[in-house]
Design an enzyme around this catalytic site. Structure first.
Site, short mmCIF file in Angstrom:
data_model
loop_
_atom_site.label_atom_id
_atom_site.label_comp_id
_atom_site.label_asym_id
_atom_site.label_seq_id
_atom_site.Cartn_x
_atom_site.Cartn_y
_atom_site.Cartn_z
N ARG A 1 25.41 33.65 34.71
CA ARG A 1 26.78 33.71 35.23
C ARG A 1 26.96 35.03 35.94
NH1 ARG A 1 32.81 32.80 32.88
NH2 ARG A 1 32.06 30.66 33.12
N HIS B 1 30.58 26.23 40.17
CA HIS B 1 30.62 26.21 38.70
C HIS B 1 30.31 24.78 38.23
CE1 HIS B 1 31.44 27.33 34.70
NE2 HIS B 1 32.75 27.43 34.71
N GLN C 1 30.95 23.08 34.62
CA GLN C 1 32.36 22.77 34.37
C GLN C 1 32.71 21.37 34.89
OE1 GLN C 1 34.98 24.78 32.85
NE2 GLN C 1 36.01 22.81 32.97
N ASP D 1 43.32 25.78 38.84
CA ASP D 1 42.49 26.88 38.32
C ASP D 1 43.28 28.16 38.59
OD1 ASP D 1 40.39 28.53 37.51
OD2 ASP D 1 39.16 28.18 39.30
N CYS E 1 40.14 24.29 34.14
CA CYS E 1 38.88 24.74 33.54
C CYS E 1 39.12 25.80 32.46
CB CYS E 1 37.94 25.27 34.61
SG CYS E 1 38.69 26.51 35.68
N ARG F 1 32.75 21.04 27.43
CA ARG F 1 31.79 22.01 27.98
C ARG F 1 30.53 22.05 27.12
NH1 ARG F 1 33.05 26.13 30.96
NH2 ARG F 1 30.88 25.89 31.57
#
Ligand code: CP
Ligand code: NVA
Length: 331
Positions: free
Chosen positions: A108, A135, A138, A231, A272, A317
């Site tokens: 990440r 991402h 996700q 988001d 998310c 997740r």
């Protein structure tokens, strides 16, 4: 259980076919059910995985850690100040060292080229746990959640509202194009996604019976939506842009008025996370003092409503990341 995906990295959904994405979602549902039943087949026994983090994380870090341990693997967290990465040692050299010791690497961080560089040199699967551009893990959790709630993904009317050029908007657009959805990005014009990526997504959409709409018109963008997704307005690494983003995005806050514009009562709300929906965070309080707003991208009312499935999404997740590791790493 050896999957056809064994040995592959997971850097973004552009590299995965609709069938492969469906395989990962189905495997996620399977491992979720197994865990519910208390079954732990330990498909990753004796594997070691490196968790390389240049940016903060709650969900992604915990998901990789719990999923690895559930399956018998050992996760090793490597924070940005813990190793030489980038400072004294290049991406390629770090990748070659980690690849000699670990069976898989999660990254990440900021630049997407970094995760590509790791994958190019590690010799073991590399998983993208978020870059500035994409991402993808996700998106698997988001799609599993929609499938659980609605039963299918094809033709789902999906509206992403907010910062239309961030990593989530980009990844969801590609994923929706692959899964045959009716996908919209609803954002101010200055936050539209890059034209080149939209073009690519539209070409993928054509192959899969999907559609892509990019609009700044909220009523048009959320009409008939089965899912409204938002988001944060300011992603990690852009913290100097709160003022400008708040000005641009305030009309795009997901609130009861926007939810009613879908014309449906069962529109799912997804995010998310983390989310600014109240004044219970330091940043939330700071923003309130400066700009007088109690929530940013989503009102507390919508966030806490029955339509909101954000906790299922967060749990998913872990199951989806477990599926990615099993598919790409298990013997
Ligand atoms: N959604 C998500 O990636 O959360 P974290 O930043 O906490 O990992
Ligand atoms: N767009 C957000 C996603 C966080 C999971 C960020 O990059 O900060």
């Amino acid at each position: 259980m050896k999957s056809k995906l064994k040995g592959r990295s997971f850097l973004g959904l552009l590299d995965y076919s609709p069938e492969e994405i469906n395989e990962l979602i189905d495997l996620s549902a399977q491992v979720k059910q197994e865990k519910r039943e208390g079954k732990f087949p330990r498909r990753l026994e004796n594997k070691n995985i490196a968790l390389l983090f240049e940016k903060n994380s709650t969900r992604t870090r915990c998901a990789f850690t719990v999923a690895a341990i559930d399956e018998g693997a050992h996760p090793e967290f490597l924070g940005k100040n813990d190793i030489q990465f980038g400072k004294k040692e290049s991406v390629a050299d770090t990748a070659r060292v980690l690849g000699r010791m670990f069976d898989g690497i999660q990254y990440r961080g900021f630049k997407h080229e970094t995760v590509e560089g790791l994958a190019g040199h590690a010799g073991v699967p590399v998983w993208n746990g978020l870059t500035d551009a994409f991402h993808p893990t996700q998106v698997l959790a988001d799609f599993l959640t929609i499938k659980e709630q609605k039963g299918y993904l094809k033709n789902i009317a999906f509206s992403f509202v907010g910062d239309g050029r961030n990593n989530m908007a980009n990844s969801l657009m590609v994923g929706a194009a692959k899964m045959g959805m009716d996908f919209r990005i609803v954002a101010p014009k200055s936050l539209f996604p890059e034209a080149k990526l939209v073009e690519t997504a539209k070409a993928i959409a054509k192959e899969n019976g999907a559609s892509i709409m990019i609009t700044d018109d909220i009523s048009e963008g959320v009409k008939n939506a089965d899912v409204i997704y938002t988001d944060v307005w300011v992603s990690m690494g852009e913290e100097d842009q709160f003022e400008e983003r708040i000005k641009l995005l305030l009309p795009y806050q997901v609130n009861a008025d926007m939810m009613s514009k879908t014309g449906k009562t069962d529109t799912l709300f997804l995010h998310c996370l983390p989310a600014f929906h109240d004044l219970k965070t330091d940043v939330g309080v700071e923003i309130y003092k400066k700009f007088g707003i109690e929530a940013m991208e989503v009102s507390d009312e919508v966030f806490e409503s029955d339509n909101s499935k954000v906790w299922d999404e967060a749990e998913n997740r872990m199951h989806t990341i477990k599926a990615v590791m099993i598919a790409t790493m298990a013997d």
